[in-house]
Enzyme design. Structure first.
Site, PDB file in Angstrom:
ATOM      1  CE1 TYR A  95      24.576  37.422  32.375  1.00  0.00           C
ATOM      2  CE2 TYR A  95      25.961  37.663  30.438  1.00  0.00           C
ATOM      3  CZ  TYR A  95      25.799  37.268  31.758  1.00  0.00           C
ATOM      4  OH  TYR A  95      26.854  36.735  32.454  1.00  0.00           O
ATOM      5  NE  ARG A 121      31.278  34.888  39.850  1.00  0.00           N
ATOM      6  CZ  ARG A 121      32.003  33.879  39.375  1.00  0.00           C
ATOM      7  NH1 ARG A 121      31.834  33.473  38.136  1.00  0.00           N
ATOM      8  NH2 ARG A 121      32.879  33.278  40.122  1.00  0.00           N
ATOM      9  CD  GLU A 130      36.433  30.519  50.554  1.00  0.00           C
ATOM     10  OE1 GLU A 130      36.346  29.631  49.692  1.00  0.00           O
ATOM     11  OE2 GLU A 130      37.051  31.589  50.380  1.00  0.00           O
ATOM     12  CD  GLN A 131      41.673  32.541  49.904  1.00  0.00           C
ATOM     13  OE1 GLN A 131      42.829  32.258  50.179  1.00  0.00           O
ATOM     14  NE2 GLN A 131      41.336  33.093  48.763  1.00  0.00           N
ATOM     15  CG  ASP A 155      38.162  28.225  37.567  1.00  0.00           C
ATOM     16  OD1 ASP A 155      37.565  27.579  36.693  1.00  0.00           O
ATOM     17  OD2 ASP A 155      37.968  29.445  37.763  1.00  0.00           O
TER      18      ASP A 155
HETATM   19  C1  LIG Z   1      33.378  37.469  36.533  1.00  0.00           C
HETATM   20  C2  LIG Z   1      33.349  36.022  36.089  1.00  0.00           C
HETATM   21  C3  LIG Z   1      32.435  35.635  35.120  1.00  0.00           C
HETATM   22  C4  LIG Z   1      32.356  34.290  34.763  1.00  0.00           C
HETATM   23  N1  LIG Z   1      31.400  33.899  33.878  1.00  0.00           N
HETATM   24  C5  LIG Z   1      31.178  32.569  33.708  1.00  0.00           C
HETATM   25  C6  LIG Z   1      30.080  32.117  32.935  1.00  0.00           C
HETATM   26  O1  LIG Z   1      29.362  32.900  32.315  1.00  0.00           O
HETATM   27  N2  LIG Z   1      29.824  30.759  32.881  1.00  0.00           N
HETATM   28  C7  LIG Z   1      30.626  29.861  33.550  1.00  0.00           C
HETATM   29  O2  LIG Z   1      30.335  28.642  33.511  1.00  0.00           O
HETATM   30  N3  LIG Z   1      31.726  30.273  34.222  1.00  0.00           N
HETATM   31  C8  LIG Z   1      32.003  31.592  34.339  1.00  0.00           C
HETATM   32  N4  LIG Z   1      33.063  32.003  35.073  1.00  0.00           N
HETATM   33  C9  LIG Z   1      33.986  31.022  35.630  1.00  0.00           C
HETATM   34  C10 LIG Z   1      33.404  30.327  36.805  1.00  0.00           C
HETATM   35  O3  LIG Z   1      32.808  31.200  37.703  1.00  0.00           O
HETATM   36  C11 LIG Z   1      34.481  29.520  37.458  1.00  0.00           C
HETATM   37  O4  LIG Z   1      35.161  28.782  36.473  1.00  0.00           O
HETATM   38  C12 LIG Z   1      33.807  28.581  38.393  1.00  0.00           C
HETATM   39  O5  LIG Z   1      33.106  29.282  39.353  1.00  0.00           O
HETATM   40  C13 LIG Z   1      34.815  27.612  39.005  1.00  0.00           C
HETATM   41  O6  LIG Z   1      34.769  27.713  40.336  1.00  0.00           O
HETATM   42  P1  LIG Z   1      35.784  27.093  41.322  1.00  0.00           P
HETATM   43  O7  LIG Z   1      34.977  26.755  42.508  1.00  0.00           O
HETATM   44  O8  LIG Z   1      36.601  26.023  40.670  1.00  0.00           O
HETATM   45  O9  LIG Z   1      36.821  28.279  41.627  1.00  0.00           O
HETATM   46  P2  LIG Z   1      36.549  29.734  42.350  1.00  0.00           P
HETATM   47  O10 LIG Z   1      35.201  30.193  41.994  1.00  0.00           O
HETATM   48  O11 LIG Z   1      37.719  30.522  41.991  1.00  0.00           O
HETATM   49  O12 LIG Z   1      36.543  29.341  43.868  1.00  0.00           O
HETATM   50  C14 LIG Z   1      37.723  29.090  44.587  1.00  0.00           C
HETATM   51  C15 LIG Z   1      37.440  29.269  46.055  1.00  0.00           C
HETATM   52  O13 LIG Z   1      38.573  28.832  46.788  1.00  0.00           O
HETATM   53  C16 LIG Z   1      38.914  29.796  47.740  1.00  0.00           C
HETATM   54  N5  LIG Z   1      40.361  29.680  47.958  1.00  0.00           N
HETATM   55  C17 LIG Z   1      41.360  30.019  47.101  1.00  0.00           C
HETATM   56  N6  LIG Z   1      42.548  29.746  47.644  1.00  0.00           N
HETATM   57  C18 LIG Z   1      42.308  29.223  48.864  1.00  0.00           C
HETATM   58  C19 LIG Z   1      43.139  28.745  49.908  1.00  0.00           C
HETATM   59  N7  LIG Z   1      44.469  28.783  49.810  1.00  0.00           N
HETATM   60  N8  LIG Z   1      42.565  28.249  51.034  1.00  0.00           N
HETATM   61  C20 LIG Z   1      41.211  28.209  51.158  1.00  0.00           C
HETATM   62  N9  LIG Z   1      40.374  28.667  50.217  1.00  0.00           N
HETATM   63  C21 LIG Z   1      40.907  29.155  49.066  1.00  0.00           C
HETATM   64  C22 LIG Z   1      38.492  31.107  47.123  1.00  0.00           C
HETATM   65  O14 LIG Z   1      38.316  32.112  48.104  1.00  0.00           O
HETATM   66  C23 LIG Z   1      37.204  30.709  46.433  1.00  0.00           C
HETATM   67  O15 LIG Z   1      36.097  30.776  47.306  1.00  0.00           O
HETATM   68  C24 LIG Z   1      33.230  33.345  35.364  1.00  0.00           C
HETATM   69  C25 LIG Z   1      34.195  33.764  36.284  1.00  0.00           C
HETATM   70  C26 LIG Z   1      34.265  35.089  36.644  1.00  0.00           C
HETATM   71  C27 LIG Z   1      35.263  35.532  37.680  1.00  0.00           C
END
Ligand SMILES: Cc1cc2nc3c(=O)[nH]c(=O)nc-3n(C[C@H](O)[C@H](O)[C@H](O)COP(=O)(O)OP(=O)(O)OC[C@H]3O[C@@H](n4cnc5c(N)ncnc54)[C@H](O)[C@@H]3O)c2cc1C
Length: 395
Positions: free
Chosen positions: A222, A113, A38-39, A299
């Site tokens: 909420y 979150r 993790e960065q 994502d």
């Molecule tokens: C404010 C907000 C509200 C949301 N509400 C909802 C909701 O109600 N319901 C729902 O299901 N989803 C919701 N989402 C979306 C959801 O949170 C994300 O789609 C979900 O958490 C996907 O997570 P992820 O782990 O794929 O990506 P992320 O949560 O973006 O995690 C990516 C991680 O990778 C790390 N990273 C990035 N680049 C690098 C790199 N080069 N090297 C090392 N580490 C790196 C980042 O620091 C981060 O920790 C919301 C998002 C936000 C921002």
């Protein structure tokens, strides 16, 4: 690299958000050693709420984390859509209801979150097959038939038998596999804030998820954390673009868009001293996000607008599928990754596309808003459940 098929090396996970940590934990449960890079200086989520539909609980149950996530969550009795101009109730869907549970077998909840992230983090910390590393920024990778070398910005190379890119919307790993450039900027911007319960005027506090639909705006609120906190998200159309989830926001911009809306909306917005904002982005759906021993998840694979509140749910469903496919073919992870993508891409594409449609629906104005209200008004809870069954009933 020697021809070892990467045996003995860990699976590498780039990114320790909800998707990355859940993937690490689920793979460790299947017996794979996993290393998460993790960065950020610590494993942490930003301060905002997240809605959890029954499908994420189906996925969390499959990896043994449903109860841990539910422990700090709030169970809203209903979801309401109201007109931000007239205050009229457009539609109400009961959530904490036996019919809902009978239909979907899992609850609807809202949580902070940080709470869902920390429940998954604790599970990883308790599993000795998971290694967690912070301040490890991934730049790129090299892969051959035998393994993967992750290249960090420090120049260090970290070896693994496979790599899962969980590095979110601006994924470096996606850039190598898919190479489709920057995310699509939707033209919508979200302001968010979290209040303590005592900071919410008593007559405005509601246990439900309430969405105020306005012309080219919407406002959602909420409770969070067993009702102790209150989450506010205000969305409006804007051409601004700032990368990231946590930019400082200009309140004047918000007021210009919500001017003239109901006092309930304005009084709630007035409670906020400092807003954080993020520009809503997504990408076009794709059919393939794996290449050999490298794949994507959450994502990084299928970023979506948040209008269906499904980003974390899709990431967690990915996790369950990926772990099952990897366990079925532990000696052929490239094939396992292909099978995982085949199973996931159409469901996640549907959510990406439908999230855009829901955004249009929430922000409708003029006759489009009237039509929306006429369409939703007579719908029974059963109609609503039927309409969303493709999402909440599946995985
Ligand atoms: C404010 C907000 C509200 C949301 N509400 C909802 C909701 O109600 N319901 C729902 O299901 N989803 C919701 N989402 C979306 C959801 O949170 C994300 O789609 C979900 O958490 C996907 O997570 P992820 O782990 O794929 O990506 P992320 O949560 O973006 O995690 C990516 C991680 O990778 C790390 N990273 C990035 N680049 C690098 C790199 N080069 N090297 C090392 N580490 C790196 C980042 O620091 C981060 O920790 C919301 C998002 C936000 C921002």
């Amino acid at each position: 690299m020697a021809q070892t098929n990467g045996q003995g090396l860990p699976i590498l996970v780039a990114g320790g958000g909800i998707g990355g940590l859940a993937a690490a934990y689920a793979l460790a449960r299947k017996g794979f050693p996993v290393r998460v890079l993790e960065q950020a200086p610590e494993f942490k989520e930003l301060g905002a709420g997240i809605q959890l539909g029954p499908n994420i609980f189906r996925a969390l149950e499959a990896i043994g984390l449903k109860d841990a996530v539910l422990a700090d969550a709030h169970r809203p009795p209903a979801m309401e859509m109201r007109c931000a101009l007239s205050g009229e109730l457009i539609h109400r869907i009961p959530l904490d209801d036996q019919k809902f549970l009978d239909r979907f077998k899992h609850p609807y909840a809202v949580t902070h979150r940080a709470d869902i992230h920390s429940a998954i983090l604790k599970a990883c910390e308790r599993n000795n097959l998971v290694t967690l590393e912070t301040q490890r920024q991934v730049e790129s990778y090299e892969a051959d038939n035998d393994g993967v070398a992750l290249v960090l910005n420090s120049g260090e190379r970290v070896k693994g038998r496979a790599l899962i890119g969980c590095d979110g919307m601006w994924s470096k790993i996606r850039d190598r596999i898919v190479g489709d450039g920057k995310p699509r900027v939707s033209g919508h911007i979200a302001y968010r804030a979290v209040l303590k319960r005592a900071e919410v005027p008593a007559d405005l506090w509601r246990p439900d998820v309430v969405l105020w639909a306005g012309p080219r705006t919407h406002f959602v609120h909420y409770p969070l954390r067993r009702g102790e906190l209150y989450n506010l998200v205000a969305v409006f159309h804007s051409d601004r673009y700032v990368e990231g989830w946590n930019a400082e926001a200009d309140a004047a911009d918000l007021w210009a868009h919500f001017n003239g809306q109901r006092p309930e909306v304005l009084r709630m917005l007035e409670r906020i001293e400092t807003w954080r904002m993020w520009v809503l982005c997504d990408r076009e759906p794709i059919r393939d996000w794996s290449k050999g021993r490298v794949t994507l998840l959450g994502d990084a694979a299928h970023p979506m607008l948040q209008y269906l509140a499904q980003g974390a749910a899709m990431a967690t469903e990915d996790v369950v599928c990926l772990a099952e496919k990897a366990a079925a073919q532990p000696d052929d992870l490239p094939s396992a990754f292909q099978a995982y993508v085949q199973q996931r891409y159409l469901r996640t594409a549907r959510v990406q596309i439908m999230a855009r449609v829901y955004g249009e629906f929430y922000h409708a104005r003029g006759p489009a808003a009237e039509l929306r209200n006429q369409l939703l008004g007579p719908r029974t809870p059963e109609d609503a459940y039927e309409g969303i069954a493709w999402l909440y009933g599946g995985m």
